[in-house]
Write an enzyme that holds these catalytic residues in place. Structure first.
Site, PDB file in Angstrom:
ATOM      1  N   ASN A 128     -26.908 -63.357 136.556  1.00 13.90           N
ATOM      2  CA  ASN A 128     -27.247 -63.758 137.677  1.00 13.90           C
ATOM      3  C   ASN A 128     -28.720 -64.044 136.653  1.00 13.90           C
ATOM      4  OD1 ASN A 128     -29.577 -61.698 137.933  1.00 13.90           O
ATOM      5  ND2 ASN A 128     -27.977 -61.138 139.906  1.00 13.90           N
ATOM      6  N   ARG A 129     -29.731 -64.769 136.802  1.00 15.64           N
ATOM      7  CA  ARG A 129     -30.983 -65.030 136.095  1.00 15.64           C
ATOM      8  C   ARG A 129     -31.375 -63.682 136.459  1.00 15.64           C
ATOM      9  NH1 ARG A 129     -34.478 -69.125 138.154  1.00 15.64           N
ATOM     10  NH2 ARG A 129     -34.219 -67.896 140.660  1.00 15.64           N
ATOM     11  N   LYS A 130     -31.660 -62.916 137.235  1.00 20.81           N
ATOM     12  CA  LYS A 130     -32.538 -61.480 136.754  1.00 20.81           C
ATOM     13  C   LYS A 130     -31.711 -60.875 135.894  1.00 20.81           C
ATOM     14  CE  LYS A 130     -34.357 -57.505 139.457  1.00 20.81           C
ATOM     15  NZ  LYS A 130     -33.367 -56.617 138.805  1.00 20.81           N
ATOM     16  N   GLU A 131     -30.330 -60.620 136.423  1.00 15.36           N
ATOM     17  CA  GLU A 131     -29.903 -60.462 135.344  1.00 15.36           C
ATOM     18  C   GLU A 131     -29.627 -60.488 133.698  1.00 15.36           C
ATOM     19  OE1 GLU A 131     -25.987 -57.998 137.945  1.00 15.36           O
ATOM     20  OE2 GLU A 131     -26.185 -60.240 137.094  1.00 15.36           O
ATOM     21  N   ASP A 169     -19.141 -61.516 142.165  1.00 12.43           N
ATOM     22  CA  ASP A 169     -17.241 -61.348 142.274  1.00 12.43           C
ATOM     23  C   ASP A 169     -16.504 -61.985 142.596  1.00 12.43           C
ATOM     24  OD1 ASP A 169     -18.323 -58.359 141.919  1.00 12.43           O
ATOM     25  OD2 ASP A 169     -17.767 -57.691 144.132  1.00 12.43           O
TER      26      ASP A 169
END
Length: 328
Positions: free
Chosen positions: A205-208, A272
């Site tokens: 995701n964007r944060k990751e 997932d």
């Protein structure tokens, strides 16, 4: 009536065999009502009405694959304990192959027990040992993977940072998959990002994605995706952007795919579902754009459910037909 393109793709999932390697766990829910406060301490007393076990972590990725009709194989390390027995039983009830799971007397099976009272989570209890697995367990796990790799269409590395996907394990899997032309996709934990150099694809995701690059403040998400794909030498990158949809980074550019979730109840397990569906679609031989659109559709379905959830082919087909008029 001729089957639609999407229906043919979804039905082809049944011909695929996909392995998941990672941190498998059990999600345990104790659900009840609260009618009084304990006289022993200022805490609610939950009168338990139901206990429910759900496959969690990497086991939820396996569950997603199985629900979509694929032949799922799981690899990981769990304890020689009662919870390990329950986890294996839950997997086998869904006809999931568990022979690649290594059991250890030195590590507990990971369990996350949630206490739910009056539709509200009151407490969570975790049983885990998140230290990297031992050298002996690494060797046992790699041996299991090497023995079964030839029959696989794809491998998913599901990283919950609980010690199974060590640098040695990951490096060997990626080497083998590249040698044999097998798709290997990654749902990463940012602190371990550099372990995954050379994988086929990643679905952060964007944060990751920002954390994978060591960035703390918000920057242009398209630049982040391009930089991460290049740094990890990926064939492609599917970056999920919550309410903004997804961005697919390929060799020839970026494609932005808007989200269509009508209501978001719970994002638990959405990652997932995304990696499961995206990997299956890629293994089925469709274009990356098509694979991303199907994964985007599945994510839109699953965030409308409560708790760790899976999505069926019928749900994907129904929702897709409502949001896309035709294949572009």
């Amino acid at each position: 009536m001729k089957k639609s393109r999407l229906e043919e793709i979804l039905n082809s999932f049944e011909n695929l065999k996909v392995a998941v390697v990672g941190d498998m766990m059990l999600d345990d829910y104790l659900i009840g009502t609260v009618e009084r406060i304990s006289p022993e301490a200022p805490v609610p007393v939950v009168s338990v009405k139901e206990e429910r076990f759900v496959l969690g972590g990497a086991a939820n990725v396996v569950n997603n694959l199985s629900t979509l009709g694929a032949k799922a194989v799981c690899f990981g390390v769990i304890g020689e304990d009662f919870d390990g027995d329950r986890l294996i039983n839950e997997l086998e009830k869904k006809s999931i192959e568990t022979s690649g799971v290594v059991r250890s007397s030195t590590r507990p099976t990971i369990v996350k027990r949630r206490i739910i009272g009056g539709n509200q989570q009151l407490l969570r209890l975790d049983w885990e040992d998140a230290r990297p697995i031992s050298v002996d367990l690494e060797a046992s796990l790699i041996k299991q993977i090497e023995a079964k790799l030839d029959n696989l269409n794809a491998v998913i590395l599901s990283d919950y940072d609980k010690g199974v996907l060590t640098p040695k394990v990951v490096k060997r899997i990626i080497e083998l998959c590249r040698e044999k032309g097998i798709i290997v996709t990654v749902d990463p934990k940012p602190k371990n990002a550099m372990n995954y150099v050379g994988a086929t694809s990643m679905t952060p995701n964007r944060k990751e994605a920002m954390e994978c690059l060591g960035k703390k403040s918000f920057e242009d998400v398209l630049e982040i995706g391009r930089e991460l794909k290049e740094k990890l030498q990926l064939n492609n990158l599917l970056l999920t952007r919550s309410e903004e949809g997804m961005s697919l980074f390929q060799e020839d550019g970026v494609i932005n795919i808007p989200t269509y979730a009508k209501e978001v109840f719970d994002v638990t397990g959405a990652g997932d579902t995304v990696i499961s569906v995206f990997t299956l679609a890629c293994a089925a031989g469709v274009t990356l754009h098509e694979a991303a659109k199907i994964a985007n559709t599945a994510a839109g379905v699953v965030v409308g459910k409560m708790g760790t959830s899976t999505v069926t082919k019928e749900e994907i087909l129904d929702f897709y037909n409502r949001i896309y008029n035709e294949w572009k």
